[in-house]
Design a protein around this motif. Sequence first.
Motif, PDB file in Angstrom:
ATOM      1  N   VAL A 276       0.864  -1.179   0.000  1.00 33.10           N
ATOM      2  CA  VAL A 276       0.000   0.000   0.000  1.00 33.10           C
ATOM      3  C   VAL A 276       0.902   1.231   0.000  1.00 33.10           C
ATOM      4  CG1 VAL A 276      -1.741   1.300   1.262  1.00 33.10           C
ATOM      5  CG2 VAL A 276      -1.828  -1.205   1.244  1.00 33.10           C
ATOM      6  N   PHE A 277       0.794   2.054  -1.025  1.00 32.70           N
ATOM      7  CA  PHE A 277       1.594   3.287  -1.086  1.00 32.70           C
ATOM      8  C   PHE A 277       0.978   4.353  -0.178  1.00 32.70           C
ATOM      9  CE2 PHE A 277       3.054   1.301  -5.030  1.00 32.70           C
ATOM     10  CZ  PHE A 277       4.419   1.567  -4.973  1.00 32.70           C
ATOM     11  N   VAL A 278       1.874   5.041   0.577  1.00 32.42           N
ATOM     12  CA  VAL A 278       1.467   6.164   1.425  1.00 32.42           C
ATOM     13  C   VAL A 278       2.331   7.349   1.021  1.00 32.42           C
ATOM     14  CG1 VAL A 278       1.162   7.007   3.779  1.00 32.42           C
ATOM     15  CG2 VAL A 278       0.931   4.563   3.299  1.00 32.42           C
ATOM     16  N   SER A 279       1.726   8.376   0.387  1.00 29.69           N
ATOM     17  CA  SER A 279       2.546   9.440  -0.201  1.00 29.69           C
ATOM     18  C   SER A 279       1.815  10.781  -0.197  1.00 29.69           C
ATOM     19  CB  SER A 279       2.927   9.070  -1.639  1.00 29.69           C
ATOM     20  OG  SER A 279       3.629  10.115  -2.259  1.00 29.69           O
ATOM     21  N   ALA A 280       2.624  11.854  -0.185  1.00 35.33           N
ATOM     22  CA  ALA A 280       2.067  13.207  -0.314  1.00 35.33           C
ATOM     23  C   ALA A 280       1.747  13.540  -1.760  1.00 35.33           C
ATOM     24  CB  ALA A 280       3.061  14.226   0.258  1.00 35.33           C
ATOM     25  N   LEU A 281       2.245  12.748  -2.708  1.00 35.73           N
ATOM     26  CA  LEU A 281       1.963  12.982  -4.124  1.00 35.73           C
ATOM     27  C   LEU A 281       0.491  12.681  -4.402  1.00 35.73           C
ATOM     28  CD1 LEU A 281       5.148  11.294  -5.667  1.00 35.73           C
ATOM     29  CD2 LEU A 281       4.764  13.730  -5.199  1.00 35.73           C
ATOM     30  N   ASP A 282      -0.187  13.647  -5.005  1.00 32.40           N
ATOM     31  CA  ASP A 282      -1.638  13.486  -5.158  1.00 32.40           C
ATOM     32  C   ASP A 282      -2.084  13.596  -6.615  1.00 32.40           C
ATOM     33  OD1 ASP A 282      -4.173  13.020  -4.218  1.00 32.40           O
ATOM     34  OD2 ASP A 282      -4.624  15.139  -3.858  1.00 32.40           O
ATOM     35  N   GLU A 283      -1.139  13.593  -7.536  1.00 41.97           N
ATOM     36  CA  GLU A 283      -1.493  13.666  -8.956  1.00 41.97           C
ATOM     37  C   GLU A 283      -1.989  12.295  -9.436  1.00 41.97           C
ATOM     38  OE1 GLU A 283      -1.608  16.308 -10.792  1.00 41.97           O
ATOM     39  OE2 GLU A 283      -0.797  17.650  -9.241  1.00 41.97           O
ATOM     40  N   SER A 284      -2.841  12.325 -10.434  1.00 44.71           N
ATOM     41  CA  SER A 284      -3.420  11.084 -10.955  1.00 44.71           C
ATOM     42  C   SER A 284      -2.347  10.153 -11.504  1.00 44.71           C
ATOM     43  CB  SER A 284      -4.442  11.386 -12.042  1.00 44.71           C
ATOM     44  OG  SER A 284      -5.525  12.115 -11.511  1.00 44.71           O
ATOM     45  N   TRP A 285      -1.360  10.720 -12.210  1.00 44.36           N
ATOM     46  CA  TRP A 285      -0.351   9.859 -12.825  1.00 44.36           C
ATOM     47  C   TRP A 285       0.508   9.183 -11.769  1.00 44.36           C
ATOM     48  CZ3 TRP A 285       4.938  10.273 -12.389  1.00 44.36           C
ATOM     49  CH2 TRP A 285       5.441  11.456 -11.832  1.00 44.36           C
ATOM     50  N   ASP A 286       0.685   9.834 -10.560  1.00 42.28           N
ATOM     51  CA  ASP A 286       1.420   9.191  -9.470  1.00 42.28           C
ATOM     52  C   ASP A 286       0.690   7.930  -9.005  1.00 42.28           C
ATOM     53  OD1 ASP A 286       3.539  11.143  -9.185  1.00 42.28           O
ATOM     54  OD2 ASP A 286       2.024  12.496  -8.337  1.00 42.28           O
ATOM     55  N   LYS A 287      -0.616   8.061  -8.876  1.00 42.45           N
ATOM     56  CA  LYS A 287      -1.417   6.905  -8.444  1.00 42.45           C
ATOM     57  C   LYS A 287      -1.431   5.806  -9.508  1.00 42.45           C
ATOM     58  CE  LYS A 287      -4.366   9.868  -5.596  1.00 42.45           C
ATOM     59  NZ  LYS A 287      -5.728  10.380  -5.351  1.00 42.45           N
ATOM     60  N   VAL A 288      -1.540   6.236 -10.771  1.00 45.63           N
ATOM     61  CA  VAL A 288      -1.538   5.250 -11.864  1.00 45.63           C
ATOM     62  C   VAL A 288      -0.229   4.473 -11.882  1.00 45.63           C
ATOM     63  CG1 VAL A 288      -1.506   4.976 -14.366  1.00 45.63           C
ATOM     64  CG2 VAL A 288      -3.185   6.497 -13.295  1.00 45.63           C
ATOM     65  N   LYS A 289       0.887   5.178 -11.711  1.00 43.92           N
ATOM     66  CA  LYS A 289       2.181   4.516 -11.703  1.00 43.92           C
ATOM     67  C   LYS A 289       2.307   3.569 -10.510  1.00 43.92           C
ATOM     68  CE  LYS A 289       7.156   5.297 -12.101  1.00 43.92           C
ATOM     69  NZ  LYS A 289       8.250   6.286 -12.236  1.00 43.92           N
ATOM     70  N   ALA A 290       1.764   3.985  -9.356  1.00 43.64           N
ATOM     71  CA  ALA A 290       1.826   3.141  -8.169  1.00 43.64           C
ATOM     72  C   ALA A 290       1.121   1.805  -8.410  1.00 43.64           C
ATOM     73  CB  ALA A 290       1.207   3.862  -6.978  1.00 43.64           C
ATOM     74  N   PHE A 291      -0.040   1.868  -9.049  1.00 45.91           N
ATOM     75  CA  PHE A 291      -0.758   0.621  -9.334  1.00 45.91           C
ATOM     76  C   PHE A 291      -0.072  -0.188 -10.431  1.00 45.91           C
ATOM     77  CE2 PHE A 291      -4.341   3.061  -7.408  1.00 45.91           C
ATOM     78  CZ  PHE A 291      -4.638   2.164  -6.382  1.00 45.91           C
ATOM     79  N   SER A 292       0.546   0.513 -11.392  1.00 48.47           N
ATOM     80  CA  SER A 292       1.189  -0.189 -12.513  1.00 48.47           C
ATOM     81  C   SER A 292       2.414  -0.985 -12.073  1.00 48.47           C
ATOM     82  CB  SER A 292       1.573   0.807 -13.612  1.00 48.47           C
ATOM     83  OG  SER A 292       2.637   1.653 -13.174  1.00 48.47           O
TER      84      SER A 292
END
Length: 425
Positions: free
Chosen positions: A203-219
Motif C-alpha cells: 500500500v503506497f502512502v505518499s504526499a503525491l496526489d497527482e493522478s499519474w502518481d497513483k496510476v504509476k503506483a498501481f502499474s
Amino acid sequence: MSDINHSSEPILEFAENLILQKTDTYCSELQRRILSTALQGERKTYDQLADECGYSPKYVKQDVAPKLWHLLSQALDKKVSKSNVRIILTQEMRNTTQTSSAHNPSSNASIEAPPPPEPTVPTGKVKILLVDDQPQNLRLLTDVLEEQGYEVLQALNGNVALQAVSLDRPQLILLDIQMPEMDGYTVCQKLKADPSTQDIPVVFVSALDESWDKVKAFSVGGVDYITKPFKVVEVLARVQNQLKIQQLQQTLKTQNAQLHQANLELQRLAALDDVTQVANRRRFDAYLLTSWQEAIQDQHSLTLMLCQLDHFNFYGSGGNSQKGDQYLYRIAQTIKQTVHGPNDLVCRYGTFTFAIVLPQQTSAQAEAIAQELTKQVKEGEETFSLSIGLASIQPTSDIGIEAFIEAGDRNLQQARNNGGSCVFA
C-alpha cells in the motif's frame, strides 16, 4: 466394447455365475457381450456385433454364440435362445433371490463421506512493514498500528526495507514514494520481481496526489494508495481491508490445492477396480489404445496377456461372494507384484479374468513372465490356477487393435481347452 447397461448387469453376472456353477465353464468376454446385448433388448445381428467388437462374423456365429446358448440351456435345463434369455434368467434370478433371502437376510448401511477439511488461515500477530524516510511518520503509524495489536517493523529507506523483507517476511507493507537513493516505485518493482515476495501486498502512502502518481503506483504492483496527510481511521480501514483480501486469497489457494488433490484422487479411484484394487476395464481400454499407438510410432513390440482363474466357484447360488472377493484381491495383488515393469499395467478384464498390457515386451519375455505368474498363483493359492493366453505383435497402421485382442482371447480359450493351468502363446 461398450459399457454394460446397469439394469442388465446383475442378470449378466447371475448368468455367468450360473454357467460356472453348473458347467464349470467361464464365459469369454465376447460371450458376455453377446449375452449383454440380448439382455438389453438390442436388435443387433451377430454380424453387427462381430464388426463392433473386432471379431470375424464366422467366429461369432459358428463358434462363440452357439456355445453360449448351449451352456445356458445346460445350466438351466431348458432351451435358451437369444429371444427368450432375458425372461428365463429374470425368473430364475427371482426364484434364487427369494430362496437365499429366506436363509440369509441382510441389510444395507449407507456410509456418509466425511466433510472436507476447513482451509487453514495464518495465525499469530500480523506483521506490517513501514517504509518512510521521515522518522516522525514512522512513529505515528507505529503507535496507531500497535494499538490495534499489529507487530510493526520499520525501515528508513528502500535498501533497508528489502533487507528487512528477506529476513522477516511481513503480511503487509506501507511504502512511501519519495525517498533518497531508491524511491518507493523501485522498491515495489523489486519486491514484485522476486517470487518469494511478489505476493506481499504493498500500500503506497505518499504526499503525491497527482493522478499519474497513483496510476504509476498501481502499474508497478501496488494494491492501494493513501494520500498524506492521512486520517488514522482511513489507514486502519485500508489496512484491515488488504489483510482480509490476503486472507481470502490464501484460503482460496488452500481450497484450490485441496480440490486439485481431491480430483487426482477421484481420477485414481475411477481407474481402479473396487474389489481387486488393480486397474479396471475402462483404464485397460484407454491404456491399450495408447500403448498400441506408441508402438506404431516407435516401431516396438507390444504383448497382451489374458489370465483366467481355473475352478473359481465362489459366486452364484450357495457361494460365498465375500470370500471370493478376498481371494480375487489376493490373486490380483500377486499378479501385480509379479508383473512390475515400469510401463506394465495389470487390469481386471472380466469377472474372473485379468489383462496385462506389456509394452516393449517380446513374446519370449512375456512367456517367461506368464510361467512365473502361474507358479506364484499356484504356490500362494493352492486351490486355484491360471490359464493364460498371450498375443505379441509389432503393430503397424494397417493392423487393427481388435484383431490383436481377438488373438489373445483365442489363445486364452485354447489354454483352457488344454486343461487349464498353462500358458498358450
